[in-house]
Design a protein around this motif. Structure first.
Motif, PDB file in Angstrom:
ATOM      1  N   GLU A  53      -2.185  -7.132  -6.520  1.00  0.00           N
ATOM      2  CA  GLU A  53      -0.767  -7.209  -6.151  1.00  0.00           C
ATOM      3  C   GLU A  53      -0.533  -8.036  -4.894  1.00  0.00           C
ATOM      4  O   GLU A  53       0.555  -8.597  -4.715  1.00  0.00           O
ATOM      5  CB  GLU A  53      -0.192  -5.800  -5.945  1.00  0.00           C
ATOM      6  CG  GLU A  53      -0.066  -4.986  -7.222  1.00  0.00           C
ATOM      7  CD  GLU A  53      -1.273  -4.106  -7.466  1.00  0.00           C
ATOM      8  OE1 GLU A  53      -1.118  -3.092  -8.157  1.00  0.00           O
ATOM      9  OE2 GLU A  53      -2.369  -4.431  -6.956  1.00  0.00           O
TER      10      GLU A  53
ATOM     11  N   ARG B 295       0.816  -1.208   0.000  1.00  0.00           N
ATOM     12  CA  ARG B 295       0.000   0.000   0.000  1.00  0.00           C
ATOM     13  C   ARG B 295       0.851   1.259   0.000  1.00  0.00           C
ATOM     14  O   ARG B 295       0.486   2.268  -0.625  1.00  0.00           O
ATOM     15  CB  ARG B 295      -0.952  -0.025   1.202  1.00  0.00           C
ATOM     16  CG  ARG B 295      -2.176  -0.922   0.953  1.00  0.00           C
ATOM     17  CD  ARG B 295      -2.873  -1.317   2.242  1.00  0.00           C
ATOM     18  NE  ARG B 295      -4.124  -2.029   1.980  1.00  0.00           N
ATOM     19  CZ  ARG B 295      -4.217  -3.262   1.493  1.00  0.00           C
ATOM     20  NH1 ARG B 295      -3.107  -3.924   1.179  1.00  0.00           N
ATOM     21  NH2 ARG B 295      -5.391  -3.844   1.298  1.00  0.00           N
TER      22      ARG B 295
ATOM     23  N   ALA C 255       1.850   2.123  -3.562  1.00  0.00           N
ATOM     24  CA  ALA C 255       0.743   2.234  -4.518  1.00  0.00           C
ATOM     25  C   ALA C 255       0.874   3.462  -5.419  1.00  0.00           C
ATOM     26  O   ALA C 255       1.361   4.512  -4.995  1.00  0.00           O
ATOM     27  CB  ALA C 255      -0.586   2.285  -3.761  1.00  0.00           C
TER      28      ALA C 255
ATOM     29  N   LEU D 242      -3.462  -1.854  -6.949  1.00  0.00           N
ATOM     30  CA  LEU D 242      -2.888  -0.735  -6.205  1.00  0.00           C
ATOM     31  C   LEU D 242      -2.068   0.182  -7.111  1.00  0.00           C
ATOM     32  O   LEU D 242      -1.848   1.348  -6.789  1.00  0.00           O
ATOM     33  CB  LEU D 242      -1.976  -1.256  -5.085  1.00  0.00           C
ATOM     34  CG  LEU D 242      -2.662  -1.847  -3.856  1.00  0.00           C
ATOM     35  CD1 LEU D 242      -1.655  -2.649  -3.043  1.00  0.00           C
ATOM     36  CD2 LEU D 242      -3.284  -0.741  -3.007  1.00  0.00           C
TER      37      LEU D 242
ATOM     38  N   PRO E 166      -1.911   5.210  -7.707  1.00  0.00           N
ATOM     39  CA  PRO E 166      -3.300   5.182  -8.189  1.00  0.00           C
ATOM     40  C   PRO E 166      -3.466   5.603  -9.642  1.00  0.00           C
ATOM     41  O   PRO E 166      -4.495   5.314 -10.252  1.00  0.00           O
ATOM     42  CB  PRO E 166      -4.011   6.160  -7.237  1.00  0.00           C
ATOM     43  CG  PRO E 166      -2.933   7.010  -6.651  1.00  0.00           C
ATOM     44  CD  PRO E 166      -1.704   6.150  -6.597  1.00  0.00           C
TER      45      PRO E 166
ATOM     46  N   VAL F  61       1.055  -1.087  -8.217  1.00  0.00           N
ATOM     47  CA  VAL F  61       2.422  -1.536  -7.969  1.00  0.00           C
ATOM     48  C   VAL F  61       2.818  -2.481  -9.093  1.00  0.00           C
ATOM     49  O   VAL F  61       2.045  -3.372  -9.458  1.00  0.00           O
ATOM     50  CB  VAL F  61       2.533  -2.265  -6.603  1.00  0.00           C
ATOM     51  CG1 VAL F  61       3.960  -2.724  -6.346  1.00  0.00           C
ATOM     52  CG2 VAL F  61       2.040  -1.365  -5.476  1.00  0.00           C
TER      53      VAL F  61
ATOM     54  N   TYR G 146      -6.518  -6.409  -3.307  1.00  0.00           N
ATOM     55  CA  TYR G 146      -5.878  -5.905  -4.518  1.00  0.00           C
ATOM     56  C   TYR G 146      -5.064  -7.030  -5.142  1.00  0.00           C
ATOM     57  O   TYR G 146      -4.517  -7.891  -4.442  1.00  0.00           O
ATOM     58  CB  TYR G 146      -4.975  -4.711  -4.203  1.00  0.00           C
ATOM     59  CG  TYR G 146      -5.727  -3.535  -3.637  1.00  0.00           C
ATOM     60  CD1 TYR G 146      -6.351  -2.606  -4.477  1.00  0.00           C
ATOM     61  CD2 TYR G 146      -5.838  -3.350  -2.262  1.00  0.00           C
ATOM     62  CE1 TYR G 146      -7.061  -1.533  -3.960  1.00  0.00           C
ATOM     63  CE2 TYR G 146      -6.545  -2.288  -1.730  1.00  0.00           C
ATOM     64  CZ  TYR G 146      -7.155  -1.377  -2.586  1.00  0.00           C
ATOM     65  OH  TYR G 146      -7.861  -0.320  -2.071  1.00  0.00           O
TER      66      TYR G 146
ATOM     67  N   ALA H 160      -2.876   2.219 -11.579  1.00  0.00           N
ATOM     68  CA  ALA H 160      -3.768   1.119 -11.224  1.00  0.00           C
ATOM     69  C   ALA H 160      -4.884   0.840 -12.227  1.00  0.00           C
ATOM     70  O   ALA H 160      -5.099  -0.325 -12.591  1.00  0.00           O
ATOM     71  CB  ALA H 160      -4.355   1.361  -9.828  1.00  0.00           C
TER      72      ALA H 160
END
Length: 226
Positions: free
Chosen positions: A81, A20, A23, A42, A25, A44, A79, A28
């Protein structure tokens, strides 16, 4: 499915927190669209998710803790990931040398139901083939006739990366029940597995293709570089 106790839960929580923190956004939505994923991302990257997982596992020497962490990340993922990180945990020793990881891999494939999970997990089976060739061969033979197309796919792909360590007889045994399978992802897997082995033994692959009624897709992929 649960094993390993609080140590695994704590490790999973640490990895989840680090994911997190990394992350993005902005990235994503594109990731989610590309993977056609109902589960959000996330933002990533996959290499970063793997790196975060490996770093968190540094110093962990109990395979049961690693299995538990992987399952916690997988089963409680919010998520995608987190699932990538869970698979990466299975690549960390001693989990990668632990035959008890096989049921975890099967669980992930059956519940993941997509190519990104299945193909990554195929490499975890390949790790185990080297250490437990008899036991893993028995399992993947069974998988090769399973009703689930993703289980059949991982059986076919389970020797990816083994190069000259590929058991050609086993490769034949998991491909043959699937040569007439209409599923795209199974046909593609057959071609991929044969193409990889062609780098080591092209004559074997040509002979196999000539003696089996492969789909056009499987044949084209198998013989692409020959």
């Amino acid at each position: 499915m649960s094993v390993g106790g609080a140590g695994g839960a704590d490790l999973a929580a640490s990895i989840r927190t680090s994911l997190r923190a990394a992350a993005d956004p902005v990235r994503a939505p594109g990731q989610q669209a590309y993977m056609k994923s109902a589960m959000p991302f996330l933002g990533v990257t996959v290499p970063d998710a793997r790196r975060i997982a490996r770093a968190a596992c540094n110093g962990v020497t109990d395979a049961a803790v690693l299995r538990a962490a992987a399952l916690a990340l997988w089963d409680h993922a919010e998520y995608r990931e987190e699932r990538y990180a869970g698979m990466a945990v299975l690549a960390v020793r001693p989990a990668s040398d632990d035959l008890d990881v096989l049921p975890v891999i099967e669980h992930m494939v059956r519940t993941g139901q997509w190519w990104d999970f299945t193909d990554e997990l195929a490499h975890r089976v390949a790790d185990l083939h080297d250490r437990f060739p008899i036991e893993t061969a028995t399992v993947v033979r069974t998988w090769s006739t399973d009703d689930d197309r993703w289980i059949r796919r991982i059986a076919i792909l389970s020797q990816l990366g083994r190069r000259d360590r590929v058991d050609a007889e086993l490769l034949s045994e998991v491909v043959e029940p699937n040569v007439s399978d209409p599923e795209f992802f199974v046909r593609k897997a057959i071609g991929w597995a044969l193409r990889e082995y062609a780098r080591v033994d092209p004559d074997w692959v040509v002979a196999f293709a000539d003696s089996h009624e492969l789909s056009p897709l499987s044949r084209r992929e198998a013989l692409k570089h020959l």
